[in-house]
Scaffold this motif. Structure first.
Motif, PDB file in Angstrom:
ATOM      1  N   MET A   1       7.887   2.745  -1.837  1.00 18.26           N
ATOM      2  CA  MET A   1       7.137   2.312  -3.019  1.00 18.26           C
ATOM      3  C   MET A   1       7.607   3.148  -4.200  1.00 18.26           C
ATOM      4  N   THR A   2       8.155   2.494  -5.211  1.00 17.14           N
ATOM      5  CA  THR A   2       8.666   3.199  -6.384  1.00 17.14           C
ATOM      6  C   THR A   2       8.144   2.529  -7.644  1.00 17.14           C
ATOM      7  N   LEU A   3       7.582   3.338  -8.531  1.00 11.76           N
ATOM      8  CA  LEU A   3       7.132   2.871  -9.838  1.00 11.76           C
ATOM      9  C   LEU A   3       7.855   3.678 -10.910  1.00 11.76           C
ATOM     10  N   GLN A   4       8.638   2.996 -11.720  1.00 13.71           N
ATOM     11  CA  GLN A   4       9.284   3.655 -12.849  1.00 13.71           C
ATOM     12  C   GLN A   4       8.250   3.915 -13.947  1.00 13.71           C
ATOM     13  N   PRO A   5       8.540   4.812 -14.885  1.00 15.28           N
ATOM     14  CA  PRO A   5       7.583   5.069 -15.968  1.00 15.28           C
ATOM     15  C   PRO A   5       7.153   3.776 -16.660  1.00 15.28           C
ATOM     16  N   GLY A   6       5.852   3.595 -16.773  1.00 13.92           N
ATOM     17  CA  GLY A   6       5.305   2.406 -17.411  1.00 13.92           C
ATOM     18  C   GLY A   6       5.186   1.196 -16.510  1.00 13.92           C
ATOM     19  N   GLN A   7       5.727   1.252 -15.311  1.00 19.18           N
ATOM     20  CA  GLN A   7       5.710   0.099 -14.413  1.00 19.18           C
ATOM     21  C   GLN A   7       4.376  -0.012 -13.690  1.00 19.18           C
ATOM     22  N   SER A   8       3.926  -1.248 -13.485  1.00 21.37           N
ATOM     23  CA  SER A   8       2.696  -1.535 -12.757  1.00 21.37           C
ATOM     24  C   SER A   8       2.994  -2.484 -11.606  1.00 21.37           C
ATOM     25  N   THR A   9       2.239  -2.356 -10.541  1.00 17.54           N
ATOM     26  CA  THR A   9       2.371  -3.305  -9.436  1.00 17.54           C
ATOM     27  C   THR A   9       1.757  -4.652  -9.777  1.00 17.54           C
ATOM     28  N   GLY A  10       0.824  -4.679 -10.745  1.00 13.72           N
ATOM     29  CA  GLY A  10      -0.010  -5.856 -10.936  1.00 13.72           C
ATOM     30  C   GLY A  10      -1.010  -5.953  -9.796  1.00 13.72           C
ATOM     31  N   MET A  11      -2.016  -6.789  -9.957  1.00 12.04           N
ATOM     32  CA  MET A  11      -3.017  -6.951  -8.905  1.00 12.04           C
ATOM     33  C   MET A  11      -2.370  -7.611  -7.688  1.00 12.04           C
ATOM     34  N   HIS A  12      -2.560  -7.030  -6.538  1.00 16.90           N
ATOM     35  CA  HIS A  12      -1.994  -7.560  -5.304  1.00 16.90           C
ATOM     36  C   HIS A  12      -2.842  -7.060  -4.140  1.00 16.90           C
ATOM     37  N   THR A  13      -2.618  -7.611  -2.960  1.00 19.08           N
ATOM     38  CA  THR A  13      -3.456  -7.300  -1.801  1.00 19.08           C
ATOM     39  C   THR A  13      -2.619  -6.741  -0.663  1.00 19.08           C
ATOM     40  N   TRP A  14      -3.109  -5.655  -0.083  1.00 17.66           N
ATOM     41  CA  TRP A  14      -2.587  -5.171   1.193  1.00 17.66           C
ATOM     42  C   TRP A  14      -3.483  -5.754   2.283  1.00 17.66           C
ATOM     43  N   ASN A  15      -2.988  -6.754   2.968  1.00 15.58           N
ATOM     44  CA  ASN A  15      -3.761  -7.385   4.038  1.00 15.58           C
ATOM     45  C   ASN A  15      -3.362  -6.772   5.381  1.00 15.58           C
ATOM     46  N   PHE A  16      -3.492  -5.445   5.451  1.00 11.63           N
ATOM     47  CA  PHE A  16      -3.090  -4.732   6.660  1.00 11.63           C
ATOM     48  C   PHE A  16      -3.702  -3.336   6.657  1.00 11.63           C
ATOM     49  N   PHE A  17      -3.589  -2.650   7.782  1.00  7.63           N
ATOM     50  CA  PHE A  17      -3.909  -1.230   7.886  1.00  7.63           C
ATOM     51  C   PHE A  17      -2.623  -0.449   7.611  1.00  7.63           C
ATOM     52  N   ALA A  18      -2.762   0.741   7.015  1.00  9.93           N
ATOM     53  CA  ALA A  18      -1.558   1.481   6.631  1.00  9.93           C
ATOM     54  C   ALA A  18      -1.846   2.966   6.478  1.00  9.93           C
ATOM     55  N   THR A  19      -0.777   3.738   6.568  1.00  5.78           N
ATOM     56  CA  THR A  19      -0.771   5.131   6.130  1.00  5.78           C
ATOM     57  C   THR A  19       0.162   5.231   4.937  1.00  5.78           C
ATOM     58  N   VAL A  20      -0.296   5.898   3.883  1.00  2.00           N
ATOM     59  CA  VAL A  20       0.511   6.095   2.675  1.00  2.00           C
ATOM     60  C   VAL A  20       0.759   7.588   2.513  1.00  2.00           C
ATOM     61  N   LEU A  21       2.006   7.952   2.231  1.00  2.00           N
ATOM     62  CA  LEU A  21       2.379   9.349   1.995  1.00  2.00           C
ATOM     63  C   LEU A  21       3.042   9.447   0.635  1.00  2.00           C
ATOM     64  N   CYS A  22       2.512  10.301  -0.216  1.00  2.00           N
ATOM     65  CA  CYS A  22       3.038  10.497  -1.562  1.00  2.00           C
ATOM     66  C   CYS A  22       4.270  11.398  -1.500  1.00  2.00           C
ATOM     67  N   LEU A  23       5.383  10.953  -2.101  1.00  7.86           N
ATOM     68  CA  LEU A  23       6.628  11.718  -2.071  1.00  7.86           C
ATOM     69  C   LEU A  23       7.036  12.238  -3.440  1.00  7.86           C
ATOM     70  N   SER A  24       6.123  12.190  -4.393  1.00  5.90           N
ATOM     71  CA  SER A  24       6.350  12.805  -5.700  1.00  5.90           C
ATOM     72  C   SER A  24       4.993  13.052  -6.339  1.00  5.90           C
ATOM     73  N   ASP A  25       4.973  13.909  -7.334  1.00  7.49           N
ATOM     74  CA  ASP A  25       3.784  14.009  -8.170  1.00  7.49           C
ATOM     75  C   ASP A  25       3.759  12.794  -9.092  1.00  7.49           C
ATOM     76  N   GLY A  26       2.574  12.410  -9.540  1.00  8.53           N
ATOM     77  CA  GLY A  26       2.498  11.232 -10.387  1.00  8.53           C
ATOM     78  C   GLY A  26       1.286  11.230 -11.292  1.00  8.53           C
ATOM     79  N   GLU A  27       1.451  10.607 -12.450  1.00  8.83           N
ATOM     80  CA  GLU A  27       0.338  10.330 -13.362  1.00  8.83           C
ATOM     81  C   GLU A  27       0.083   8.834 -13.283  1.00  8.83           C
TER      82      GLU A  27
END
Length: 223
Positions: free
Chosen positions: A147-173
């Motif tokens: 999962m990568t978001l460039q500065p100013g980028q948004s995912t937009g509204m979307h759905t995760w229809n699953f179970f998951a583990t998320v691990l952050c690999l950078s600091d972020g605002e």
């Protein structure tokens, strides 16, 4: 305590990974068991056994020594962010990991076992320009996404229809919308933060900072 014979014929005692004190449990449920192992220079963990398929991310670069029971020891030359699977379900493994005293910093590993099949799952991979399916790491139990978001980028509204583990690999605002967003309450904004998510969840997240934001998403699939 059980024992096992190692390659030189010596008998060593071992514990289950859940009882190995360096492997510190972060969360546990019927679907996942997550731990972080931190090994200081000159330190070794106990001989321990893995028996479940496990996904790993190196949280720090290191040159550690892996000592399995059935083959010669070998070096683990890892860079922070390296990812890999160890498929212990088919064949369990007893080993020990050591970090030479000459190393300048601790070794640190994030590990999550994929256990029970989830009650909520998606038949098809997650889409959207923020997510890249990592085919080389996808197995019958889980899909792995960058999962990568460039500065100013948004995912937009979307759905995760699953179970998951998320691990952050950078600091972020980040800013986020959606009552059940995994990124709500300042979550997943610091390198090494993680979260267990039980979908479906609908949300958006936007990178408000000046540097790219990255995370890895481990999606549980039906198995």
């Amino acid at each position: 305590m059980p024992t096992i014979s190692i390659l030189n014929g010596e008998e060593v005692e071992y514990v289950e990974v859940y009882d190995e004190p360096i492997h510190k449990c972060q969360f546990s449920n019927e679907y996942a068991y997550c731990y972080i192992a931190t090994i200081n220079p000159g330190e070794s963990c106990m001989w321990h056994r893995h028996s479940q398929d496990s996904f790993y991310v190196a949280l720090a670069s290191c040159e550690a020594i892996n000592r399995p029971t059935d083959k010669p020891e070998g070096e683990l030359n890892l860079k922070a962010g390296d990812k890999w699977w160890s498929l212990y379900k088919a064949k369990d493994m007893v080993h020990q990991v050591c970090l030479p005293g000459t190393c300048a910093a601790p070794a640190k590993f994030f590990g999550v076992e994929v256990l029970k099949s989830p009650p909520v799952y998606s038949e098809s991979p997650l889409g959207g320009n923020a997510y890249t399916l990592l085919d080389q790491f996808t197995i019958d139990r889980a899909r792995i996404y960058d999962m990568t978001l460039q500065p100013g980028q948004s995912t937009g509204m979307h759905t995760w229809n699953f179970f998951a583990t998320v691990l952050c690999l950078s600091d972020g605002e980040l800013s986020t919308e959606g009552a059940d967003s995994p990124f709500a309450f300042l979550g997943l904004r610091t390198y090494g933060q993680y979260k267990w998510v039980e979908g479906p969840v609908t949300f958006s997240v936007k990178n408000e900072g000046s540097a790219a934001y990255t995370a890895v998403v481990v999606e549980w699939v039906r198995h």
